[in-house]
Design a protein around this motif. Structure first.
Motif, PDB file in Angstrom:
ATOM      1  N   ILE A 262       0.836  -1.203   0.000  1.00 42.32           N
ATOM      2  CA  ILE A 262       0.000   0.000   0.000  1.00 42.32           C
ATOM      3  C   ILE A 262       0.875   1.258   0.000  1.00 42.32           C
ATOM      4  O   ILE A 262       0.510   2.278  -0.596  1.00 42.32           O
ATOM      5  CB  ILE A 262      -1.007  -0.012   1.178  1.00 42.32           C
ATOM      6  N   ASN A 263       2.050   1.193   0.618  1.00 40.11           N
ATOM      7  CA  ASN A 263       2.987   2.317   0.528  1.00 40.11           C
ATOM      8  C   ASN A 263       3.377   2.573  -0.930  1.00 40.11           C
ATOM      9  O   ASN A 263       3.406   3.719  -1.391  1.00 40.11           O
ATOM     10  CB  ASN A 263       4.251   2.028   1.337  1.00 40.11           C
ATOM     11  N   ALA A 264       3.718   1.514  -1.642  1.00 39.24           N
ATOM     12  CA  ALA A 264       4.134   1.649  -3.044  1.00 39.24           C
ATOM     13  C   ALA A 264       3.012   2.247  -3.885  1.00 39.24           C
ATOM     14  O   ALA A 264       3.252   3.082  -4.773  1.00 39.24           O
ATOM     15  CB  ALA A 264       4.537   0.282  -3.599  1.00 39.24           C
ATOM     16  N   MET A 265       1.783   1.838  -3.613  1.00 37.23           N
ATOM     17  CA  MET A 265       0.644   2.342  -4.368  1.00 37.23           C
ATOM     18  C   MET A 265       0.382   3.821  -4.083  1.00 37.23           C
ATOM     19  O   MET A 265       0.036   4.602  -4.978  1.00 37.23           O
ATOM     20  CB  MET A 265      -0.599   1.518  -4.032  1.00 37.23           C
ATOM     21  N   LEU A 266       0.555   4.219  -2.822  1.00 38.62           N
ATOM     22  CA  LEU A 266       0.288   5.597  -2.423  1.00 38.62           C
ATOM     23  C   LEU A 266       1.421   6.558  -2.774  1.00 38.62           C
ATOM     24  O   LEU A 266       1.176   7.768  -2.948  1.00 38.62           O
ATOM     25  CB  LEU A 266       0.046   5.665  -0.908  1.00 38.62           C
ATOM     26  N   LEU A 267       2.647   6.062  -2.865  1.00 40.86           N
ATOM     27  CA  LEU A 267       3.814   6.943  -2.994  1.00 40.86           C
ATOM     28  C   LEU A 267       3.707   7.948  -4.142  1.00 40.86           C
ATOM     29  O   LEU A 267       3.861   9.160  -3.921  1.00 40.86           O
ATOM     30  CB  LEU A 267       5.092   6.104  -3.104  1.00 40.86           C
ATOM     31  N   PRO A 268       3.438   7.530  -5.390  1.00 38.55           N
ATOM     32  CA  PRO A 268       3.378   8.525  -6.463  1.00 38.55           C
ATOM     33  C   PRO A 268       2.203   9.491  -6.314  1.00 38.55           C
ATOM     34  O   PRO A 268       2.311  10.673  -6.684  1.00 38.55           O
ATOM     35  CB  PRO A 268       3.246   7.679  -7.727  1.00 38.55           C
ATOM     36  N   ILE A 269       1.098   9.013  -5.767  1.00 38.78           N
ATOM     37  CA  ILE A 269      -0.078   9.865  -5.574  1.00 38.78           C
ATOM     38  C   ILE A 269       0.222  10.973  -4.574  1.00 38.78           C
ATOM     39  O   ILE A 269      -0.115  12.148  -4.784  1.00 38.78           O
ATOM     40  CB  ILE A 269      -1.276   9.019  -5.117  1.00 38.78           C
ATOM     41  N   VAL A 270       0.882  10.616  -3.463  1.00 36.20           N
ATOM     42  CA  VAL A 270       1.182  11.609  -2.427  1.00 36.20           C
ATOM     43  C   VAL A 270       2.291  12.558  -2.881  1.00 36.20           C
ATOM     44  O   VAL A 270       2.262  13.752  -2.562  1.00 36.20           O
ATOM     45  CB  VAL A 270       1.524  10.912  -1.094  1.00 36.20           C
ATOM     46  N   ILE A 271       3.265  12.053  -3.639  1.00 38.47           N
ATOM     47  CA  ILE A 271       4.286  12.962  -4.182  1.00 38.47           C
ATOM     48  C   ILE A 271       3.627  14.009  -5.073  1.00 38.47           C
ATOM     49  O   ILE A 271       3.949  15.206  -4.994  1.00 38.47           O
ATOM     50  CB  ILE A 271       5.367  12.186  -4.954  1.00 38.47           C
ATOM     51  N   ASP A 272       2.707  13.570  -5.923  1.00 41.05           N
ATOM     52  CA  ASP A 272       1.976  14.526  -6.768  1.00 41.05           C
ATOM     53  C   ASP A 272       1.260  15.572  -5.909  1.00 41.05           C
ATOM     54  O   ASP A 272       1.298  16.769  -6.206  1.00 41.05           O
ATOM     55  CB  ASP A 272       0.951  13.798  -7.642  1.00 41.05           C
ATOM     56  N   PHE A 273       0.611  15.120  -4.848  1.00 39.63           N
ATOM     57  CA  PHE A 273      -0.110  16.036  -3.952  1.00 39.63           C
ATOM     58  C   PHE A 273       0.855  17.013  -3.272  1.00 39.63           C
ATOM     59  O   PHE A 273       0.621  18.229  -3.249  1.00 39.63           O
ATOM     60  CB  PHE A 273      -0.882  15.234  -2.909  1.00 39.63           C
ATOM     61  N   ASN A 274       1.927  16.469  -2.704  1.00 45.75           N
ATOM     62  CA  ASN A 274       2.865  17.318  -1.958  1.00 45.75           C
ATOM     63  C   ASN A 274       3.579  18.329  -2.847  1.00 45.75           C
ATOM     64  O   ASN A 274       3.917  19.428  -2.407  1.00 45.75           O
ATOM     65  CB  ASN A 274       3.912  16.455  -1.252  1.00 45.75           C
ATOM     66  N   SER A 275       3.852  17.952  -4.092  1.00 42.32           N
ATOM     67  CA  SER A 275       4.643  18.824  -4.969  1.00 42.32           C
ATOM     68  C   SER A 275       3.820  19.962  -5.562  1.00 42.32           C
ATOM     69  O   SER A 275       4.374  20.934  -6.071  1.00 42.32           O
ATOM     70  CB  SER A 275       5.314  18.016  -6.076  1.00 42.32           C
ATOM     71  N   LYS A 276       2.492  19.855  -5.483  1.00 41.41           N
ATOM     72  CA  LYS A 276       1.633  20.966  -5.893  1.00 41.41           C
ATOM     73  C   LYS A 276       1.533  21.942  -4.720  1.00 41.41           C
ATOM     74  O   LYS A 276       1.379  21.522  -3.574  1.00 41.41           O
ATOM     75  CB  LYS A 276       0.245  20.469  -6.284  1.00 41.41           C
ATOM     76  N   GLN A 277       1.627  23.213  -5.002  1.00 38.64           N
ATOM     77  CA  GLN A 277       1.627  24.248  -3.966  1.00 38.64           C
ATOM     78  C   GLN A 277       2.769  24.028  -2.977  1.00 38.64           C
ATOM     79  O   GLN A 277       2.687  24.418  -1.805  1.00 38.64           O
ATOM     80  CB  GLN A 277       0.297  24.272  -3.199  1.00 38.64           C
ATOM     81  N   ALA A 278       3.833  23.382  -3.440  1.00 38.85           N
ATOM     82  CA  ALA A 278       4.943  23.058  -2.545  1.00 38.85           C
ATOM     83  C   ALA A 278       5.828  24.277  -2.301  1.00 38.85           C
ATOM     84  O   ALA A 278       5.994  25.127  -3.171  1.00 38.85           O
ATOM     85  CB  ALA A 278       5.790  21.932  -3.136  1.00 38.85           C
ATOM     86  N   ARG A 279       6.388  24.325  -1.092  1.00 41.99           N
ATOM     87  CA  ARG A 279       7.404  25.334  -0.810  1.00 41.99           C
ATOM     88  C   ARG A 279       8.622  25.039  -1.678  1.00 41.99           C
ATOM     89  O   ARG A 279       8.869  23.883  -2.048  1.00 41.99           O
ATOM     90  CB  ARG A 279       7.814  25.290   0.668  1.00 41.99           C
ATOM     91  N   PRO A 280       9.424  26.058  -2.003  1.00 43.19           N
ATOM     92  CA  PRO A 280      10.597  25.822  -2.851  1.00 43.19           C
ATOM     93  C   PRO A 280      11.527  24.740  -2.307  1.00 43.19           C
ATOM     94  O   PRO A 280      12.070  23.945  -3.082  1.00 43.19           O
ATOM     95  CB  PRO A 280      11.286  27.194  -2.873  1.00 43.19           C
ATOM     96  N   ASP A 281      11.707  24.671  -0.986  1.00 40.46           N
ATOM     97  CA  ASP A 281      12.621  23.662  -0.456  1.00 40.46           C
ATOM     98  C   ASP A 281      12.068  22.256  -0.638  1.00 40.46           C
ATOM     99  O   ASP A 281      12.819  21.303  -0.910  1.00 40.46           O
ATOM    100  CB  ASP A 281      12.950  23.929   1.014  1.00 40.46           C
ATOM    101  N   THR A 282      10.739  22.078  -0.522  1.00 41.99           N
ATOM    102  CA  THR A 282      10.134  20.764  -0.764  1.00 41.99           C
ATOM    103  C   THR A 282      10.276  20.380  -2.229  1.00 41.99           C
ATOM    104  O   THR A 282      10.653  19.241  -2.554  1.00 41.99           O
ATOM    105  CB  THR A 282       8.646  20.772  -0.373  1.00 41.99           C
ATOM    106  N   ARG A 283       9.982  21.316  -3.121  1.00 40.55           N
ATOM    107  CA  ARG A 283      10.135  21.052  -4.555  1.00 40.55           C
ATOM    108  C   ARG A 283      11.579  20.673  -4.867  1.00 40.55           C
ATOM    109  O   ARG A 283      11.852  19.721  -5.607  1.00 40.55           O
ATOM    110  CB  ARG A 283       9.733  22.298  -5.348  1.00 40.55           C
ATOM    111  N   ASP A 284      12.536  21.398  -4.286  1.00 38.26           N
ATOM    112  CA  ASP A 284      13.949  21.119  -4.546  1.00 38.26           C
ATOM    113  C   ASP A 284      14.363  19.753  -4.012  1.00 38.26           C
ATOM    114  O   ASP A 284      15.194  19.060  -4.613  1.00 38.26           O
ATOM    115  CB  ASP A 284      14.832  22.206  -3.934  1.00 38.26           C
ATOM    116  N   ARG A 285      13.770  19.353  -2.888  1.00 36.51           N
ATOM    117  CA  ARG A 285      14.108  18.047  -2.315  1.00 36.51           C
ATOM    118  C   ARG A 285      13.555  16.907  -3.185  1.00 36.51           C
ATOM    119  O   ARG A 285      14.236  15.906  -3.403  1.00 36.51           O
ATOM    120  CB  ARG A 285      13.601  17.947  -0.873  1.00 36.51           C
ATOM    121  N   TYR A 286      12.337  17.068  -3.676  1.00 34.57           N
ATOM    122  CA  TYR A 286      11.824  16.056  -4.606  1.00 34.57           C
ATOM    123  C   TYR A 286      12.661  16.022  -5.884  1.00 34.57           C
ATOM    124  O   TYR A 286      12.898  14.944  -6.455  1.00 34.57           O
ATOM    125  CB  TYR A 286      10.362  16.333  -4.943  1.00 34.57           C
TER     126      TYR A 286
END
Length: 372
Positions: A262-286
């Motif tokens: 379930i982690n593997a299934m959720l990982l790309p979905i949550v990355i997509d969520f987190n990277s939208k409206q992300a702070r510059p440091d979060t975007r840079d870390r991804y």
């Protein structure tokens, strides 16, 4: 300046790692494990390394241990009064041993017990963390317990103990390693120490997990994955995790889905969520995560999109479904549990260190995406 925490138990690794158990030759040693480890002779492998030790075995750990398992294990060892508890097995055995240790120490009061963790899967990282996942089967939930008292004193990484792990389990647990490392790297608690270990764990997992999938007996690839699992555990033990785990504990617990899957299934979905409206440091870390995985697009947003696509592709290669409907989960059951899933994910301790704050509406939307 924020205050961070980093711990590192003594770690023995490599082909001869199990010989480090000889230091307990004159001790009362309790082994916490499951029935397969007993019947397959894995416990004998440990006992042979400390032939003079007095040994008592509790071999009744089941997947997703609950409070009844902890109570039974503690009862088994009360009269024995162990000096050392060895946890042998996957995450369930390691988590159970942690709970049994603290239960016994409360009972004995002034008799500290040394905890040795010997993982036989490459995934949970529990051998070096302050976390233990305890299940509540009556309510269909999993609760992460977090305490410095749960950190093992010694971790032993013997690659010979993971060679028999089936391919489908190896990829599920391996994707758990990748999730641990990426979530730790973008967590609000990320720091210099956790970053170093998370980056290396991402690199090792992305390179060697496909090799394990292609050849289950590749001892070199298995060794690298075993080490990566431990490194990722150290990273998230210091930095925390995120919404993937917050949702995985809820969905996995209520719908009975293996944690790594379930982690593997959720990982790309949550990355997509987190990277939208992300702070510059979060975007840079991804973006840095993508670079470690060999994606070197100069535009961060494009690199992150390519990374989530690459994760979806490797999931497909490993036979991990993209959605719960593809997994065969009844949509009506998901809908019936929706509010409980949202509440559980919001309350989960891992969600607190996610780089983007999530509302109930956000999590509902993510559940709809993973439902398919």
């Amino acid at each position: 300046m924020a205050r961070y925490y980093f711990s590192c138990p003594n770690v023995y690794f490599g082909d001869e790692a199990i010989t480090s158990l000889s230091q307990f030759n004159d001790k009362r040693v309790a082994i916490v494990t499951d029935d397969f480890m007993v019947t397959s002779g894995k416990t004998r492998y440990l006992i042979n390394a400390m032939p003079q030790a007095s040994v008592c075995i509790f071999g009744e750990v089941k997947p997703d241990p609950d409070i009844d398992i902890l109570t039974a294990g503690a009862a088994c060892f009360k009269a024995f009064k162990p000096d050392v508890i060895i946890a042998l097995g996957g995450g369930s055995s390691l988590d159970a041993a942690k709970g049994i240790k603290v239960t016994l120490e409360e009972f004995y009061e002034n008799h500290p017990i040394e905890l040795i963790a010997i993982p036989t899967t490459s995934g949970s990282g529990s051998e070096v963390t302050a976390y233990a996942i305890i299940s509540d089967p009556k309510n269909g939930r999993k609760y992460p317990l977090i305490s410095e008292n749960l950190v093992p004193d010694i971790a032993i990484l013997d690659p010979n103990l993971v060679l028999t792990v089936p391919r489908h389990v190896a990829v599920d647990t391996g994707m758990d390693v990748l999730t641990h490392a990426i979530e730790a790297f973008v967590s609000t608690g990320a720091n210099d120490f956790s970053d170093a270990l998370a980056e290396k764990a991402i690199a090792l997992t992305w390179r060697y997990l496909p090799q394990v999938f292609n050849d289950e007996k590749d001892i070199a690839a298995r060794t690298h994955m075993h080490n990566a699992s431990c490194m990722a555990g150290m990273a998230f033990n210091s930095a925390g995790l995120g919404l993937v785990h917050g949702m995985a504990h809820a969905i996995g617990g209520m719908l009975h889905i293996p944690h790594g899957k379930i982690n593997a299934m959720l990982l790309p979905i949550v990355i997509d969520f987190n990277s939208k409206q992300a702070r510059p440091d979060t975007r840079d870390r991804y973006h840095r995560c993508a670079q470690i995985m060999g994606i070197d697009h100069a535009v961060p947003e494009q690199a992150i999109a390519q990374m989530t696509q690459a994760i979806r592709q490797i999931n497909r290669h490993f036979g991990i479904p993209a959605t719960l409907s593809e997994l065969g989960t009844d949509r009506a059951k998901i809908d019936a549990l929706r509010q409980a899933l949202v509440s559980s994910a919001l309350a989960d301790g891992c969600t607190a260190s996610n780089p983007r704050a999530a509302t109930a509406q956000d999590i509902e939307a993510l559940i709809s995406l993973i439902a398919g």
